[in-house]
Design an enzyme around this catalytic site. Structure first.
Site, PDB file in Angstrom:
ATOM      1  N   LYS A   1       0.834  -1.219   0.000  1.00 13.60           N
ATOM      2  CA  LYS A   1       0.000   0.000   0.000  1.00 13.60           C
ATOM      3  C   LYS A   1       0.865   1.265   0.000  1.00 13.60           C
ATOM      4  O   LYS A   1       0.646   2.173  -0.791  1.00 13.60           O
ATOM      5  CB  LYS A   1      -0.934   0.019   1.226  1.00 13.60           C
ATOM      6  CG  LYS A   1      -1.886  -1.160   1.304  1.00 13.60           C
ATOM      7  CD  LYS A   1      -2.819  -1.062   2.498  1.00 13.60           C
ATOM      8  CE  LYS A   1      -2.160  -1.155   3.849  1.00 13.60           C
ATOM      9  NZ  LYS A   1      -1.552  -2.478   4.166  1.00 13.60           N
TER      10      LYS A   1
ATOM     11  N   ARG B   1      -1.106  -9.242  13.242  1.00 15.83           N
ATOM     12  CA  ARG B   1      -1.622  -8.247  12.282  1.00 15.83           C
ATOM     13  C   ARG B   1      -2.417  -8.926  11.166  1.00 15.83           C
ATOM     14  O   ARG B   1      -3.445  -8.421  10.720  1.00 15.83           O
ATOM     15  CB  ARG B   1      -0.463  -7.435  11.684  1.00 15.83           C
ATOM     16  CG  ARG B   1       0.128  -6.443  12.683  1.00 15.83           C
ATOM     17  CD  ARG B   1       1.540  -6.029  12.322  1.00 15.83           C
ATOM     18  NE  ARG B   1       1.651  -5.276  11.086  1.00 15.83           N
ATOM     19  CZ  ARG B   1       2.786  -5.115  10.416  1.00 15.83           C
ATOM     20  NH1 ARG B   1       3.918  -5.660  10.841  1.00 15.83           N
ATOM     21  NH2 ARG B   1       2.805  -4.401   9.312  1.00 15.83           N
TER      22      ARG B   1
ATOM     23  N   ARG C   1      11.728  -6.412   5.800  1.00 13.78           N
ATOM     24  CA  ARG C   1      11.681  -4.982   6.126  1.00 13.78           C
ATOM     25  C   ARG C   1      12.062  -4.756   7.591  1.00 13.78           C
ATOM     26  O   ARG C   1      12.763  -3.798   7.914  1.00 13.78           O
ATOM     27  CB  ARG C   1      10.288  -4.402   5.854  1.00 13.78           C
ATOM     28  CG  ARG C   1      10.265  -2.899   6.075  1.00 13.78           C
ATOM     29  CD  ARG C   1       8.929  -2.292   5.763  1.00 13.78           C
ATOM     30  NE  ARG C   1       7.909  -2.791   6.668  1.00 13.78           N
ATOM     31  CZ  ARG C   1       6.622  -2.495   6.574  1.00 13.78           C
ATOM     32  NH1 ARG C   1       6.215  -1.706   5.592  1.00 13.78           N
ATOM     33  NH2 ARG C   1       5.747  -2.977   7.418  1.00 13.78           N
TER      34      ARG C   1
HETATM   35  P1  AP5 Z   1       4.663  -1.578   1.935  1.00 14.68           P
HETATM   36  O1  AP5 Z   1       4.470  -0.766   0.720  1.00 14.68           O
HETATM   37  O2  AP5 Z   1       5.224  -0.907   3.153  1.00 14.68           O
HETATM   38  O3  AP5 Z   1       3.300  -2.347   2.314  1.00 14.68           O
HETATM   39  P2  AP5 Z   1       2.078  -1.868   3.181  1.00 14.68           P
HETATM   40  O4  AP5 Z   1       0.899  -2.586   2.637  1.00 14.68           O
HETATM   41  O5  AP5 Z   1       2.039  -0.377   3.241  1.00 14.68           O
HETATM   42  O6  AP5 Z   1       2.519  -2.524   4.567  1.00 14.68           O
HETATM   43  P3  AP5 Z   1       2.473  -1.987   6.033  1.00 14.68           P
HETATM   44  O7  AP5 Z   1       3.164  -3.024   6.882  1.00 14.68           O
HETATM   45  O8  AP5 Z   1       2.997  -0.600   6.154  1.00 14.68           O
HETATM   46  O9  AP5 Z   1       0.937  -2.027   6.278  1.00 14.68           O
HETATM   47  P4  AP5 Z   1       0.167  -2.200   7.547  1.00 14.68           P
HETATM   48  O10 AP5 Z   1      -1.210  -2.140   7.025  1.00 14.68           O
HETATM   49  O11 AP5 Z   1       0.493  -3.356   8.411  1.00 14.68           O
HETATM   50  O12 AP5 Z   1       0.738  -1.003   8.434  1.00 14.68           O
HETATM   51  P5  AP5 Z   1       0.282   0.474   8.708  1.00 14.68           P
HETATM   52  O13 AP5 Z   1       1.504   1.278   8.739  1.00 14.68           O
HETATM   53  O14 AP5 Z   1      -0.849   0.893   7.850  1.00 14.68           O
HETATM   54  O15 AP5 Z   1       5.547  -2.838   1.545  1.00 14.68           O
HETATM   55  C1  AP5 Z   1       5.966  -3.773   2.509  1.00 14.68           C
HETATM   56  C2  AP5 Z   1       7.381  -4.265   2.141  1.00 14.68           C
HETATM   57  O16 AP5 Z   1       7.300  -4.998   0.930  1.00 14.68           O
HETATM   58  C3  AP5 Z   1       8.374  -3.119   1.888  1.00 14.68           C
HETATM   59  O17 AP5 Z   1       9.627  -3.485   2.376  1.00 14.68           O
HETATM   60  C4  AP5 Z   1       8.387  -2.998   0.360  1.00 14.68           C
HETATM   61  O18 AP5 Z   1       9.609  -2.511  -0.131  1.00 14.68           O
HETATM   62  C5  AP5 Z   1       8.118  -4.424  -0.078  1.00 14.68           C
HETATM   63  N1  AP5 Z   1       7.368  -4.497  -1.348  1.00 14.68           N
HETATM   64  C6  AP5 Z   1       6.349  -3.685  -1.744  1.00 14.68           C
HETATM   65  N2  AP5 Z   1       5.895  -4.058  -2.958  1.00 14.68           N
HETATM   66  C7  AP5 Z   1       6.636  -5.147  -3.323  1.00 14.68           C
HETATM   67  C8  AP5 Z   1       6.654  -5.984  -4.483  1.00 14.68           C
HETATM   68  N3  AP5 Z   1       5.801  -5.797  -5.497  1.00 14.68           N
HETATM   69  N4  AP5 Z   1       7.535  -7.003  -4.514  1.00 14.68           N
HETATM   70  C9  AP5 Z   1       8.403  -7.213  -3.472  1.00 14.68           C
HETATM   71  N5  AP5 Z   1       8.455  -6.441  -2.366  1.00 14.68           N
HETATM   72  C10 AP5 Z   1       7.579  -5.430  -2.286  1.00 14.68           C
HETATM   73  O19 AP5 Z   1      -0.321   0.322  10.192  1.00 14.68           O
HETATM   74  C11 AP5 Z   1       0.497  -0.045  11.278  1.00 14.68           C
HETATM   75  C12 AP5 Z   1      -0.363  -0.192  12.517  1.00 14.68           C
HETATM   76  O20 AP5 Z   1      -0.989   1.078  12.828  1.00 14.68           O
HETATM   77  C13 AP5 Z   1      -1.534  -1.172  12.430  1.00 14.68           C
HETATM   78  O21 AP5 Z   1      -1.147  -2.488  12.708  1.00 14.68           O
HETATM   79  C14 AP5 Z   1      -2.497  -0.595  13.475  1.00 14.68           C
HETATM   80  O22 AP5 Z   1      -2.077  -0.950  14.762  1.00 14.68           O
HETATM   81  C15 AP5 Z   1      -2.312   0.905  13.317  1.00 14.68           C
HETATM   82  N6  AP5 Z   1      -3.268   1.498  12.362  1.00 14.68           N
HETATM   83  C16 AP5 Z   1      -2.964   2.103  11.162  1.00 14.68           C
HETATM   84  N7  AP5 Z   1      -4.071   2.515  10.541  1.00 14.68           N
HETATM   85  C17 AP5 Z   1      -5.114   2.189  11.353  1.00 14.68           C
HETATM   86  C18 AP5 Z   1      -6.522   2.322  11.254  1.00 14.68           C
HETATM   87  N8  AP5 Z   1      -7.091   2.880  10.173  1.00 14.68           N
HETATM   88  N9  AP5 Z   1      -7.282   1.853  12.257  1.00 14.68           N
HETATM   89  C19 AP5 Z   1      -6.732   1.288  13.349  1.00 14.68           C
HETATM   90  N10 AP5 Z   1      -5.396   1.111  13.516  1.00 14.68           N
HETATM   91  C20 AP5 Z   1      -4.603   1.549  12.523  1.00 14.68           C
END
Ligand code: AP5
Length: 189
Positions: A14, A145, A128
């Site tokens: 994402k 998660r 990561r």
């Molecule tokens: P990346 O692009 O970072 O993926 P992502 O989907 O953004 O993953 P996140 O781990 O950031 O998502 P998340 O939903 O767990 O965390 P968030 O920060 O929103 O890519 C991941 C890795 O893969 C990177 O190293 C990248 O380089 C690699 N990659 C990407 N594309 C690739 C490809 N095509 N091929 C190979 N490698 C690739 O949330 C964190 C925490 O915050 C949550 O757990 C929760 O506690 C809280 N939170 C956030 N939003 C809310 C909400 N709306 N409500 C309640 N709690 C919330």
């Protein structure tokens, strides 16, 4: 207005794809995960509250998240649209987003669902975690998660299908290839 919800499990890409979408379409980006991590880094009260949930792989309560989202959204001026990255994560958040946009005469244009197999998600996030030291990228927390994603967030797929906003994208492949698929879908709208 181009309002995109970028959706998928943890590690589905994402954040990676949001950066490219922002650059191409000139829209604003709200990453709720980045907002929360900045609060933690700055040692704010909100950050202290958020850390307890994030370290356990749990979601921050809806009321809190919805307030945060609205205040970031309202800080944008002359916006061409927004990419919502990490929000909504529950049906209550999706309903709040719809209401918030409707009050401003807007709606979600499309929900882009990046589908990636679970073993690949685990591989990406473990890697990561080693590279960046992100506290929630360890095997135990990643499993929590993913469980939270399946139980609380994945039901949004049917919710957005019902809204006729759903767009499936295969999130496995090169970052450029996936980006091209997203652009093709968005440009058709
Ligand atoms: P990346 O692009 O970072 O993926 P992502 O989907 O953004 O993953 P996140 O781990 O950031 O998502 P998340 O939903 O767990 O965390 P968030 O920060 O929103 O890519 C991941 C890795 O893969 C990177 O190293 C990248 O380089 C690699 N990659 C990407 N594309 C690739 C490809 N095509 N091929 C190979 N490698 C690739 O949330 C964190 C925490 O915050 C949550 O757990 C929760 O506690 C809280 N939170 C956030 N939003 C809310 C909400 N709306 N409500 C309640 N709690 C919330």
């Amino acid at each position: 207005m181009l309002n995109i919800v970028i959706f998928g499990a943890p590690g589905s890409g994402k954040g990676t794809q949001s950066e490219r979408i922002v650059e191409k379409y000139g829209i604003n980006h709200i990453s709720t995960g980045d907002v929360l991590r900045a609060e933690i880094k700055n040692g704010t009260e909100l950050g202290k509250t958020a850390k307890g949930y994030i370290d356990q792989g749990q979601l921050i309560p809806d009321e809190l998240m919805i307030d945060i989202l609205a205040s970031v959204f309202d800080s944008f001026e002359d916006s061409k649209g927004v990419i919502f990255d990490g929000f909504p994560r529950t049906i209550a958040q999706a309903e709040a987003l719809k209401k918030m946009l409707a009050e401003r005469g807007q709606d979600v244009t499309v929900m882009v669902d990046l589908e990636v197999p679970e073993d690949e998600l685990m591989t990406r996030l473990i890697k990561r975690g080693k590279d960046s030291g992100r506290a929630d990228d360890n095997e135990e927390t990643i499993k929590k998660r993913l469980h939270v994603y399946h139980s609380q967030t994945a039901p949004l797929i049917d919710w957005y299908k019902n809204e006729k906003k759903y767009q499936h994208i295969n999130g496995l492949g090169t970052m450029d290839g996936i980006f091209a698929d997203i652009c093709e879908a968005v440009d058709k709208l």
